[in-house]
Write a protein that holds these residues in place. Structure first.
Motif, PDB file in Angstrom:
ATOM      1  N   SER A 153       0.839  -1.199   0.000  1.00 48.02           N
ATOM      2  CA  SER A 153       0.000   0.000   0.000  1.00 48.02           C
ATOM      3  C   SER A 153       0.876   1.251   0.000  1.00 48.02           C
ATOM      4  CB  SER A 153      -0.920   0.008   1.219  1.00 48.02           C
ATOM      5  OG  SER A 153      -0.168   0.009   2.426  1.00 48.02           O
ATOM      6  N   ASP A 154       0.327   2.340  -0.535  1.00 43.10           N
ATOM      7  CA  ASP A 154       1.087   3.588  -0.663  1.00 43.10           C
ATOM      8  C   ASP A 154       0.717   4.585   0.416  1.00 43.10           C
ATOM      9  OD1 ASP A 154       2.348   2.637  -2.901  1.00 43.10           O
ATOM     10  OD2 ASP A 154       1.026   3.677  -4.324  1.00 43.10           O
ATOM     11  N   ILE A 155       1.663   5.448   0.743  1.00 45.35           N
ATOM     12  CA  ILE A 155       1.416   6.580   1.626  1.00 45.35           C
ATOM     13  C   ILE A 155       2.174   7.772   1.066  1.00 45.35           C
ATOM     14  CG2 ILE A 155       3.347   5.976   3.158  1.00 45.35           C
ATOM     15  CD1 ILE A 155       1.705   7.163   5.478  1.00 45.35           C
ATOM     16  N   VAL A 156       1.568   8.955   1.159  1.00 49.09           N
ATOM     17  CA  VAL A 156       2.206  10.181   0.678  1.00 49.09           C
ATOM     18  C   VAL A 156       2.700  10.982   1.880  1.00 49.09           C
ATOM     19  CG1 VAL A 156       1.927  12.323  -0.600  1.00 49.09           C
ATOM     20  CG2 VAL A 156       0.731  10.252  -1.363  1.00 49.09           C
ATOM     21  N   LEU A 157       4.004  11.211   1.937  1.00 51.30           N
ATOM     22  CA  LEU A 157       4.590  12.037   2.988  1.00 51.30           C
ATOM     23  C   LEU A 157       4.785  13.454   2.457  1.00 51.30           C
ATOM     24  CD1 LEU A 157       7.449   9.732   4.406  1.00 51.30           C
ATOM     25  CD2 LEU A 157       4.997   9.698   4.925  1.00 51.30           C
ATOM     26  N   THR A 158       4.275  14.427   3.196  1.00 48.20           N
ATOM     27  CA  THR A 158       4.561  15.824   2.888  1.00 48.20           C
ATOM     28  C   THR A 158       5.711  16.252   3.788  1.00 48.20           C
ATOM     29  OG1 THR A 158       2.248  16.232   2.319  1.00 48.20           O
ATOM     30  CG2 THR A 158       3.639  18.158   2.718  1.00 48.20           C
ATOM     31  N   ILE A 159       6.803  16.663   3.177  1.00 42.88           N
ATOM     32  CA  ILE A 159       8.064  16.880   3.891  1.00 42.88           C
ATOM     33  C   ILE A 159       8.558  18.305   3.704  1.00 42.88           C
ATOM     34  CG2 ILE A 159      10.542  16.316   3.742  1.00 42.88           C
ATOM     35  CD1 ILE A 159       9.743  13.401   3.405  1.00 42.88           C
ATOM     36  N   VAL A 160       9.020  18.893   4.798  1.00 43.79           N
ATOM     37  CA  VAL A 160       9.722  20.179   4.749  1.00 43.79           C
ATOM     38  C   VAL A 160      11.202  19.866   4.890  1.00 43.79           C
ATOM     39  CG1 VAL A 160      10.120  22.371   5.902  1.00 43.79           C
ATOM     40  CG2 VAL A 160       7.788  21.475   5.692  1.00 43.79           C
ATOM     41  N   ARG A 161      11.986  20.313   3.905  1.00 49.64           N
ATOM     42  CA  ARG A 161      13.420  20.018   3.888  1.00 49.64           C
ATOM     43  C   ARG A 161      14.211  21.320   3.899  1.00 49.64           C
ATOM     44  NH1 ARG A 161      15.069  15.872  -0.572  1.00 49.64           N
ATOM     45  NH2 ARG A 161      14.017  14.505   0.948  1.00 49.64           N
TER      46      ARG A 161
END
Length: 330
Positions: free
Chosen positions: A165-173
């Motif tokens: 299954s997929d998951i979308v991570l929203t990341i601040v870099r």
């Protein structure tokens, strides 16, 4: 609010906190053998009771007592430092799973920072590493769920899931103007903590990806195998601890002890007598005094810092790379 309800809730809270306090401090007081007394902050507990009752009566949705009290305990601990956390039985079970080297998820070691999930290190050969997740990334959203307000255990539960299954991570870099969205496919994470190969001219390379319960044992086996491949002895070792987020304290002690013959490896300090521990080396250097270089970076944390620090303090290895994570607690 009725006086009876207020009084009953106040007594309940006093009893709960007193019970927790006695459970925590009983061993310390017994060890010290003194008639120490403990003073409860009654005025502050009265405020806690009023807030508790207000939530029970007026919050938009009903909340059970157990949830409120567990959240209060979590709040006490997360307010101390970025690494202290409350583990319920399920959370403790998850922790044990993570130190065995096999679990389902993304393959990242994480902590909390300013209410967001911070990536301590992506684990080698895992979906997160292949997707481009980096040390220091701040995860601000998991699919459509904001991370702010979640406990670390709640965030981990969301990240773990059915393999495939997929998951979308929203990341601040750091250094990137806009948040990044990274889609990761969950998988069974099988972490082989020790990997090795023979370099040119009888020099060995050993990579430790994390410190698990059997890492020390695996390290010794790998070194013996490398010695056989090299014809009986090794001229030197490169020990790679980059992006190693740490793990089990005893494994860090075993790895350090493998290369040291005497001296202090690590000690712990705390107010509780039982937390004051010292671990010293035993007389056996598996590398027979051959030179060692340890590689570290910003993803080297906790147990990695213990090992590199011990080998540096005992003048047994040269440390190369960049500044480590700087956890400083076990």
């Amino acid at each position: 609010m009725k006086p009876t309800l207020r009084n009953n809730l106040f007594i309940l809270s006093i009893g709960l906190v007193l019970g927790l306090t006695l459970a925590i401090t009983q061993g310390v007081f017994a060890e010290r053998g003194t008639a120490s007394t403990f003073s409860l902050p009654v005025d502050d507990l009265r405020t806690f009771t009023e807030v508790f009752a207000k939530i029970k009566n007026d919050y938009v949705e009903p909340v059970d007592d157990k949830t409120l009290l567990e959240n209060a305990i979590r709040g006490m601990l997360t307010g101390l430092d970025p690494h202290s956390t409350y583990l319920d039985p399920e959370g403790y079970k998850e922790l044990q799973v993570g130190t065995t080297g096999r679990f389902g998820g993304l393959g990242i070691e994480v902590g909390m920072e300013d209410g967001f999930v911070k990536v301590i290190s992506p684990i080698d050969d895992t979906p997160a590493k292949r997707a481009g997740v980096m040390t220091g990334d701040l995860i601000v959203r998991l699919d459509d769920t904001p991370v702010k307000g979640l406990s670390l255990s709640d965030a981990v539960k969301i990240m773990r899931g059915k393999p495939g299954s997929d998951i979308v991570l929203t990341i601040v870099r750091e250094g990137v103007d806009q948040p990044l969205k990274i889609t990761i496919t969950r998988d069974i994470i099988r972490v082989k903590s020790v990997k090795s190969r023979l370099l040119d001219d009888k020099f060995a390379y050993i990579r430790i990806t994390s410190f698990q319960s059997k890492t020390g044992e695996s390290l010794l086996k790998e070194i013996e195998k490398l010695k056989e491949d090299a014809g009986g002895s090794l001229k030197g070792l490169v020990l790679d601890l980059r992006n190693n987020p740490g793990g089990v304290l005893s494994a860090a002690v075993e790895v350090s002890d493998a290369f040291l013959t005497n001296g202090l490896i690590v000690y712990t300090e705390g107010r509780d007598v039982d937390s004051r521990l010292k671990f010293s080396a035993t007389p056996n250097d598996v590398m027979d005094k051959a030179p060692i270089v340890v590689l570290v970076n910003g993803g080297s944390a906790s147990a990695s810092e213990i090992v590199s620090g011990a080998l540096q303090d005992q003048h047994r290895a040269i440390i190369m790379g960049s500044k480590t994570f700087g956890k400083g607690s076990v």
